[in-house]
Design an enzyme around this catalytic site. Structure first.
Site: not given
Length: 253
Positions: A159-160
């Protein structure tokens, strides 16, 4: 905090998102020391006002409560800041979260969406609300804080990594859109710095990030603020839509 390099920023009006701590706080301090007026946009009411009070010893600093993940909140922060100062010359978008460490297969959908909403949509929202004023005045400087993870991808941090890759792409796009104006839009891709964002990460993942940095140390926040100070200065009159590495040798392209 080193303030040896001075830039012609006297009286310029700067917004730093996530400015109550970490990289944003260091950037705000550097800009104040160079003569900027600085508005900290941050989610936590007590923390942003306390940070503004601390930084006020360096210059004109105010705290504005803002949730960058909500467009209405960003619009209100922009209206409040514009109402106070009559415009925004500089935006440094530093607000962001790491999210949990998990494989893509196991990544909780709600957590993935939250990371994207804050890191990527928050960048879109904050960039969006300052563009019209900058274009009208034919002057502006935007720096978005991305990450080396957005270029290389960190395992267990899908996600990051994806959100920061999106920040890079958005920066390049906006830089081209505004290239006909004296508005520079750039981003930086730091390696890990020891800031409160580490509290969201496992010790194993922190050590993994350190192992990938050839300089064998974490980035210092003042090293980020030094680069940002030049990027938001009038001296940066040509470069736009670019990505500046602060990776300690990790970046491979």
């Amino acid at each position: 905090m080193s303030t040896n390099n001075q830039y012609a920023l006297q009286g310029q009006r700067a917004v730093v998102t996530g400015g109550a701590q970490g990289i944003g706080y260091a950037v705000a301090g550097r800009l104040l020391a160079n003569g900027c007026r600085v508005a900290l946009w941050d989610l936590n009411d007590d923390r942003v006002n306390a940070a503004a009070a601390e930084l006020r010893q360096l210059g004109d600093c105010r705290g504005v409560v803002c949730d960058v993940s909500r467009f209405e909140s960003v619009q209100q922060a922009q209206a409040d800041t514009d109402g106070e100062w009559g415009g925004i010359d500089i935006l440094v978008n530093s607000a962001g979260i790491a999210g949990p460490n998990a494989s893509v297969e196991d990544y909780p959908v709600a957590d993935f969406e939250r990371v994207m909403q804050i890191n990527l949509m928050g960048t879109f929202f904050t960039n969006k609300v300052v563009v019209a004023g900058m274009r009208a005045r034919n002057y502006g400087r935007i720096v978005n804080i991305a990450s080396i993870a957005g270029k290389e991808g960190n395992p267990q941090a899908g996600a990051y990594s994806a959100s920061k890759a999106g920040v890079i792409g958005l920066t390049k796009s906006l830089g081209k859109e505004l290239a006909g104006h004296n508005v520079a839009v750039n981003c930086i891709t730091p390696a890990a710095a020891r800031t409160p964002i580490f509290e969201q990460m496992s010790d194993e993942f922190i050590q993994y990030m350190l192992s990938k940095i050839p300089r064998n140390r974490f980035l210092e926040v003042d090293e980020v603020s030094a680069m940002v100070a030049w990027l938001v200065s009038p001296e940066n009159s040509f470069t736009t839509g670019a990505v500046f590495d602060l990776s300690g040798g990790r970046a491979t392209y």
